[in-house]
Motif scaffolding. Structure first.
Motif, PDB file in Angstrom:
ATOM      1  N   LEU A 154       8.395 -31.540  -2.513  1.00 43.98           N
ATOM      2  CA  LEU A 154       7.263 -30.721  -2.962  1.00 43.98           C
ATOM      3  C   LEU A 154       7.020 -30.907  -4.458  1.00 43.98           C
ATOM      4  CD1 LEU A 154       5.190 -28.631  -2.046  1.00 43.98           C
ATOM      5  CD2 LEU A 154       6.823 -26.834  -2.667  1.00 43.98           C
ATOM      6  N   ALA A 155       8.104 -31.023  -5.251  1.00 38.56           N
ATOM      7  CA  ALA A 155       7.950 -31.208  -6.700  1.00 38.56           C
ATOM      8  C   ALA A 155       7.282 -32.533  -7.020  1.00 38.56           C
ATOM      9  CB  ALA A 155       9.319 -31.119  -7.378  1.00 38.56           C
ATOM     10  N   ARG A 156       7.520 -33.577  -6.194  1.00 36.38           N
ATOM     11  CA  ARG A 156       6.945 -34.893  -6.469  1.00 36.38           C
ATOM     12  C   ARG A 156       5.554 -35.057  -5.861  1.00 36.38           C
ATOM     13  NH1 ARG A 156      12.346 -36.240  -5.497  1.00 36.38           N
ATOM     14  NH2 ARG A 156      11.920 -36.765  -3.328  1.00 36.38           N
ATOM     15  N   PHE A 202      21.071 -29.738   4.793  1.00 40.70           N
ATOM     16  CA  PHE A 202      21.520 -29.175   3.531  1.00 40.70           C
ATOM     17  C   PHE A 202      22.200 -30.259   2.690  1.00 40.70           C
ATOM     18  CE2 PHE A 202      20.671 -24.804   4.512  1.00 40.70           C
ATOM     19  CZ  PHE A 202      20.783 -24.745   5.897  1.00 40.70           C
ATOM     20  N   ASP A 203      22.159 -30.082   1.391  1.00 40.08           N
ATOM     21  CA  ASP A 203      22.863 -30.988   0.492  1.00 40.08           C
ATOM     22  C   ASP A 203      24.363 -30.740   0.504  1.00 40.08           C
ATOM     23  OD1 ASP A 203      20.101 -30.398  -1.619  1.00 40.08           O
ATOM     24  OD2 ASP A 203      20.468 -32.216  -0.450  1.00 40.08           O
ATOM     25  N   ARG A 204      24.766 -29.544   0.835  1.00 38.16           N
ATOM     26  CA  ARG A 204      26.198 -29.240   0.906  1.00 38.16           C
ATOM     27  C   ARG A 204      26.394 -28.020   1.802  1.00 38.16           C
ATOM     28  NH1 ARG A 204      28.832 -29.415  -4.536  1.00 38.16           N
ATOM     29  NH2 ARG A 204      29.081 -31.572  -3.936  1.00 38.16           N
ATOM     30  N   LEU A 205      27.466 -28.019   2.591  1.00 40.62           N
ATOM     31  CA  LEU A 205      27.868 -26.880   3.398  1.00 40.62           C
ATOM     32  C   LEU A 205      29.178 -26.338   2.852  1.00 40.62           C
ATOM     33  CD1 LEU A 205      27.055 -28.083   7.020  1.00 40.62           C
ATOM     34  CD2 LEU A 205      25.803 -26.412   5.673  1.00 40.62           C
ATOM     35  N   LYS A 256      10.133 -24.127   7.356  1.00 35.85           N
ATOM     36  CA  LYS A 256      11.327 -24.950   7.141  1.00 35.85           C
ATOM     37  C   LYS A 256      12.511 -24.081   6.718  1.00 35.85           C
ATOM     38  CE  LYS A 256       8.900 -29.239   5.951  1.00 35.85           C
ATOM     39  NZ  LYS A 256       8.591 -30.212   4.884  1.00 35.85           N
ATOM     40  N   LEU A 257      12.267 -23.142   5.800  1.00 34.28           N
ATOM     41  CA  LEU A 257      13.354 -22.244   5.371  1.00 34.28           C
ATOM     42  C   LEU A 257      13.877 -21.430   6.557  1.00 34.28           C
ATOM     43  CD1 LEU A 257      11.917 -20.972   1.981  1.00 34.28           C
ATOM     44  CD2 LEU A 257      13.896 -22.448   2.294  1.00 34.28           C
ATOM     45  N   GLU A 258      12.927 -20.913   7.362  1.00 32.48           N
ATOM     46  CA  GLU A 258      13.336 -20.109   8.520  1.00 32.48           C
ATOM     47  C   GLU A 258      14.135 -20.947   9.512  1.00 32.48           C
ATOM     48  OE1 GLU A 258      11.292 -17.316  11.993  1.00 32.48           O
ATOM     49  OE2 GLU A 258      10.076 -18.190  10.398  1.00 32.48           O
ATOM     50  N   ASN A 263      15.011 -33.206  -0.978  1.00 33.16           N
ATOM     51  CA  ASN A 263      14.880 -32.318   0.161  1.00 33.16           C
ATOM     52  C   ASN A 263      13.481 -31.713   0.134  1.00 33.16           C
ATOM     53  OD1 ASN A 263      15.022 -30.369  -1.885  1.00 33.16           O
ATOM     54  ND2 ASN A 263      17.240 -30.226  -1.683  1.00 33.16           N
ATOM     55  N   MET A 264      13.282 -30.626   0.869  1.00 29.98           N
ATOM     56  CA  MET A 264      11.943 -30.029   0.918  1.00 29.98           C
ATOM     57  C   MET A 264      11.456 -29.627  -0.473  1.00 29.98           C
ATOM     58  SD  MET A 264      12.606 -26.177   2.428  1.00 29.98           S
ATOM     59  CE  MET A 264      13.803 -26.631   3.656  1.00 29.98           C
TER      60      MET A 264
END
Length: 892
Positions: free
Chosen positions: A204-206, A114-117, A74-76, A199-200
């Motif tokens: 993942l945290a939840r 993204f949350d912000r650009l 996902k990051l890539e 987001n990802m």
């Protein structure tokens, strides 16, 4: 007796309560039975616990591997989308804030990821946000490590987690360079991922593992922090160890997996209490069963012993009679003729005594002949017996057996070792240890010791043990471990086969290349299945004969990998012989050289293309190495310097250019070898006539930022220079005063910045006070005369290298170069104010005017010259507001 103790005389009856054999045996058997079952149950429980945790760990490791790969993918993907979006950026947008905002707003492909650009200038200033930030504060990220890394490498990067300067909390940023038409970095497109958003990272945290487990992502390095954690308060906090409430015997099950493409690590954490719950329940059931067995077993054992020991009582009485009458015949006391249990026991006892004596004799012979060192100690730790092998392994004499082994240790540790030895000897457990000794002849040996306690009447009377030399074994095992680790870790392909080609071993790199699982069986695979027809023919006709003859073959061939893909390889085949000198098996070590082959072909094409291009263009082209010797020159270089190519290649620059010309060029050479691309003009004499060259030095970079030399491109600009000088006089000079006009001043300012002198520039922006009344009262002719006189005074106040300009009307500017101390520019500004206040004599008319000045310093790298002008103009405005006839200096 060799390892036993002498049999003590039978003690006399002392009266009182006597524990009979039945009672002791009952207690002993019951205790042993319960103890053995308890130990077996405990061991089984521990094994089950270990196996359960191992299986749980394996499953959790697989989960960690899958999640880490998914997160890395996902990051890539997001970094790739960001880089592709950055490629659509138009360099012209950098001058238009509205265009910048429209650009980030229309990135439909990247925006949902993204949350912000953000759009960031090369100086690190954020100029566009989508969505806009909650406050309008200017944000600058020039000091952020990830931004500097993007500028340095020119590649998209993923930041470490940071605290957002926009007030959004913990955030991870992805940065992709924005480039102009020439490929130069002009800024960056950044995408932010808030660590507490859905987001990802938030998902993942939840996410949970089991009922109460969770996922964590932490940074690597000396001071790791949390990137993802179900407790939001821990984000960006230092990573802690096992919590204080976690029992040491129930540690958390933690799986760790590095996240590809980042310096992060994914952790899957399952609380120890949840992991240990099934085993804890099993242990409780075991305890209940043992309690029931402990209550029932004494009764059963007592009944059994009553029936079993009845014949033994009779035998005991007979043996007692023999001991009381030692002079009687051996068979007089023991009835070995009886056909009942007494006769059986008597006969077995008599035979046992004979066998015991024979075995003691055999044991003594074996002990002396064994290569193992046998020894026996007393309760004080002193060695009371040692065989010849023991003495030989230590290199000791017979009279040194008591404590001689201590002499082979370093003096400073002997007391500590002896104290530890005494504690072990007094214990009821066997000892197993390995220690390195230095014998008197200097030989270093690694000896392994195993002992067992000699317990008599419940007391430890000493230990018996063995000594073995494992020096060679330890070296061989280490060598084998190192070799196996090399084979398992190398990216080369390693295959071993028997003399028929049947593969017996294949390292992980080869399995991956063939698309096989790491533990997949080989199922009789033959080496010929890996080879192409050409390679198999080479194996038959060339490789095998050469290996049989010389033991090894090295060369290049081809191999088939997954999907029938044929790749070229660097190939080594080694023959391994058996004890009879026949080939037992082969080892093949192969390396994929596809990249090298393609690179070689590409290099040949590039070399041919470069030679054709450099011969076709009229420029003088050369390549100089880091040692300042020529590596390549074109025909134009030969014609310009009048030297043949074979005399130039390999020669130093100083000998080709001449010492004087080389010293003139040397500063530019130093800069380009320092990694800076430089351009400069140089005047030379060609056949006695002046000529001008425009020269560019471009660094040659290898292995990242290492500069291995530079490319020089020089063009003859003599005619262009003459025309430029002529046009400069026409377009860059003020017709009235002879100073630079606005265009000439701006051109001079740009040239100063291009030469790298921006930080040391100072600009004086000057406006004449009370000039308009002069024109109104005396006419424009007198006003023009006054402007000419003031221009002459300005010239006299500055250095020839400084630029003086009339920007229009009664506005003037002075550009000071190489200003190291702000006080120097302030001194010039004070002189300008003083010169303007002095009376002017214009055609017999004495005129009094004044001047106000604004002073600004420095243009930072990446900034525009207009910023310097704007700052100086603002300072001029403040000077006029303060009452005129003074100067105001801006902050440096």
């Amino acid at each position: 007796m060799l390892f036993g103790a002498s049999v003590p005389a039978r003690p006399a009856d002392t009266g009182g309560v006597k524990l009979t054999l039945k009672i002791k045996t009952t207690l002993l058997v019951a205790t042993v039975l319960v103890g053995v079952l308890a130990l077996a149950g405990y061991a089984q429980n521990r094994q089950l616990s270990s196996d359960f945790r191992a299986v749980l760990q394996q499953q959790q490791d697989g989960l960690a591997d899958t999640v880490a790969d998914d997160l890395a993918d996902k990051l890539e993907t997001q970094l790739t989308v960001l880089a592709q979006s950055a490629g659509t950026f138009d360099a012209a947008f950098m001058a238009d804030p509205a265009a910048q905002q429209r650009f980030v707003a229309r990135l439909s492909g990247a925006r949902p990821l993204f949350d912000r650009l953000l759009v960031v200038t090369r100086a690190g200033l954020v100029v566009a946000n989508d969505p806009p930030p909650p406050n309008e504060a200017k944000i600058n990220v020039a000091d952020r490590e990830y931004f500097q890394r993007m500028l340095r490498t020119g590649e998209p990067v993923v930041s470490s987690p940071v605290q957002s300067r926009g007030g959004s909390g913990a955030v991870v940023l992805m940065v992709a360079p924005l480039r102009d038409a020439n490929g130069a970095i002009i800024g960056a497109l950044m995408g932010s991922l808030l660590l507490q958003r859905p987001n990802m990272f938030g998902q993942l945290a939840r996410s949970t593992v089991g009922r109460s487990g969770h996922f964590e992502v932490v940074t690597l390095g000396p001071k790791p922090v949390y990137v993802v954690h179900p407790d939001a308060a821990k984000l960006l906090a230092p990573v802690g160890e096992r919590g204080p409430d976690t029992p040491a015997h129930e540690p958390d099950v933690v799986s760790r997996q590095p996240i590809r493409g980042t310096d992060w690590e994914l952790r899957v954490v399952l609380p120890g209490a949840e992991a240990a719950a099934p085993i804890r329940q099993s242990r409780e059931r075991l305890v209940l069963h043992l309690v029931a067995l402990a209550a029932l077993s004494p009764v059963l054992v007592w009944l059994g012993m009553v029936w079993l020991l009845r014949p033994l009582s009779t035998l005991h009485a007979s043996i007692r009679r023999i001991r009381e009458a030692p002079g009687s015949a051996a068979g007089a006391g023991i009835d070995i003729t009886s056909q009942d249990e007494r006769g059986d026991l008597a006969r077995e006892f008599s035979a046992l005594m004979g066998e015991l004596q024979a075995r003691q004799a055999e044991l003594a012979a074996v002990t002396e002949a064994s290569p193992l060192g046998f020894f026996r100690t007393d309760a004080n730790g002193l060695i009371t017996y040692a065989n010849e092998a023991y003495l030989g392994l230590h290199g000791l004499a017979r009279d040194e057996i008591a404590q001689g082994w201590l002499l082979l240790l370093r003096p400073e540790i002997r007391d500590v070792i002896w104290t530890s030895w005494l504690a072990l000897i007094k214990g009821t457990k066997g000892v197993e240890s390995t220690r390195r000794f230095v014998r008197r002849d200097g030989t270093v040996v690694l000896l392994m010791m195993r002992t067992a306690p000699r317990i008599v009447d419940g007391r430890v009377e000493g230990h018996v043990g063995t000594i073995s030399d494992i020096t060679d074994q330890a070296s061989a095992e280490k060598a084998m471990r190192d070799l196996t680790k090399v084979f398992d870790s190398t990216t080369d392909f390693v295959v071993q086969s028997d003399w028929r080609g049947n593969i017996g071993y294949m390292n992980p790199a080869m399995r991956r290349a063939l698309g096989m699982a790491r533990d997949a069986p080989l199922n009789g695979m033959n080496f010929s299945e890996l080879g192409t027809p050409e390679m198999n023919e080479s194996v038959r006709s060339v490789i095998t004969p050469e290996v049989k003859k010389r033991g090894v073959w090295v060369g290049e061939s081809t191999i088939k990998l997954a999907g029938e893909r044929v790749v070229p390889i660097s190939h080594m085949v080694i023959a391994h012989l058996d004890k009879a000198g026949r080939i037992d098996h082969y080892s093949a070590i192969m390396r994929d050289i596809s990249g090298e082959v393609l690179a070689k072909e590409a290099l040949q094409r590039q070399t041919a293309t470069l030679r054709s291009v450099t011969e076709a263009i009229p420029a003088v082209v050369s390549v100089v190495g880091a040692d300042r010797r020529y590596r390549f020159v074109n025909s134009a270089f030969e014609r310009w310097h009048g030297a043949r190519r074979e005399h130039v290649i390999g020669a130093p620059m100083s000998s080709v250019l001449g010492t004087l010309e080389y010293e003139r060029t040397r500063p530019w050479v130093d800069r380009v070898l320092g990694g800076e691309a430089v351009s400069f003009d140089k005047s030379v004499l060609v056949n006695g006539a002046p000529a001008h060259l425009s020269i560019s030095f471009i660094p040659l970079r290898v292995a990242g930022d290492l500069v291995d030399g530079f490319v020089s491109v020089a063009q003859d600009i003599t005619q262009h220079k003459h025309e430029e000088e002529r046009l400069l006089d026409l377009t860059h000079k003020d017709a009235l005063t002879g100073l630079l006009n606005r265009a000439g001043f701006e051109d001079h300012l740009v040239r100063r910045l291009s030469e790298g002198g921006g930080p040391s520039l100072a600009l004086l922006y000057i406006d004449l006070d009370h000039f308009k009344p002069v024109n109104d009262a005396h006419g424009h002719a007198v006003g023009d005369h006054l402007l000419q006189a003031f221009a002459q005074r300005l010239r006299s106040l500055v250095r020839p290298t400084d630029a003086v300009a009339r920007l229009g009307g009664d506005e003037f500017a002075v550009l000071l170069a190489g200003v190291r101390d702000p006080s120097n520019a302030e001194a010039v500004a004070a002189k300008v104010i003083e010169a303007a206040a002095a009376p002017f004599d214009c055609d017999g008319i004495t005129l009094h005017i004044g001047a106000s000045a604004g002073v600004a310093f420095g243009v930072e790298f990446g900034s525009d010259w207009r910023d310097l002008v704007a700052r100086a103009d603002a300072m001029l405005y403040r000077a006029k507001q303060a009452g005129r006839g003074q100067h105001v200096v801006g902050a440096r």
